[in-house]
Design a protein around this motif. Sequence first.
Motif, PDB file in Angstrom:
ATOM      1  N   ASP A  10       0.849  -1.186   0.000  1.00  0.00           N
ATOM      2  CA  ASP A  10       0.000   0.000   0.000  1.00  0.00           C
ATOM      3  C   ASP A  10       0.887   1.240   0.000  1.00  0.00           C
ATOM      4  O   ASP A  10       2.034   1.189   0.448  1.00  0.00           O
ATOM      5  N   HIS A  12       0.446   5.739   0.386  1.00  0.00           N
ATOM      6  CA  HIS A  12      -0.397   6.929   0.546  1.00  0.00           C
ATOM      7  C   HIS A  12       0.456   8.178   0.407  1.00  0.00           C
ATOM      8  O   HIS A  12       1.618   8.188   0.813  1.00  0.00           O
ATOM      9  N   HIS A  44      -3.376  -1.522   5.955  1.00  0.00           N
ATOM     10  CA  HIS A  44      -3.936  -1.775   4.621  1.00  0.00           C
ATOM     11  C   HIS A  44      -3.142  -2.857   3.887  1.00  0.00           C
ATOM     12  O   HIS A  44      -3.715  -3.782   3.296  1.00  0.00           O
TER      13      HIS A  44
END
Length: 160
Positions: A10, A12, A44
């Motif tokens: 993941d 971000h 995540h």
Amino acid sequence: MNLRIGHGVDIHRLEAGRKCVIGGVEIESPVGPVAHSDGDVLVHALMDAILGAQGEPDIGVKFPNNDNKYSGASSILLLELVWKEALKRGYVLVNADMSVVCEVPKINPSSAAMKENLARVLNVASDRIGLKATTAEKLGSLGRGEGIFASATVLLEKKD
Ligand SMILES: [Zn+2]
């Protein structure tokens, strides 16, 4: 033994003035992840690894961005849901190993608390949870501190 391996990643974007939750631990940080949920990059990646090991669709399908139910959601609570379903299917966790890559915030001061959190949710001793942190050596967008990346590998065993 009926073993299943799973892998998840993941990423971000990080922006100033946002809350920063990693591994269920709120960290004092000048920047935090931009996300629909709390943006917990580590949880995540871990959820996607757990789902992947079972051949299930990823968290983007399970907890859609456009569903307001998950706006600002605690990712640890979502992990509890994902893990409850895995338990129902007869899976237990053999171990999980994870890495976080970012320039900021510093992960190591909170990594013991993160491991405790994840071990509690996954019903294992914390020595079954591996967690490392590294920087991107100032390379590229991660190296400029514009984002945070996490990778997770899990081994599940199906008991039946
Ligand atoms: Zn995410």
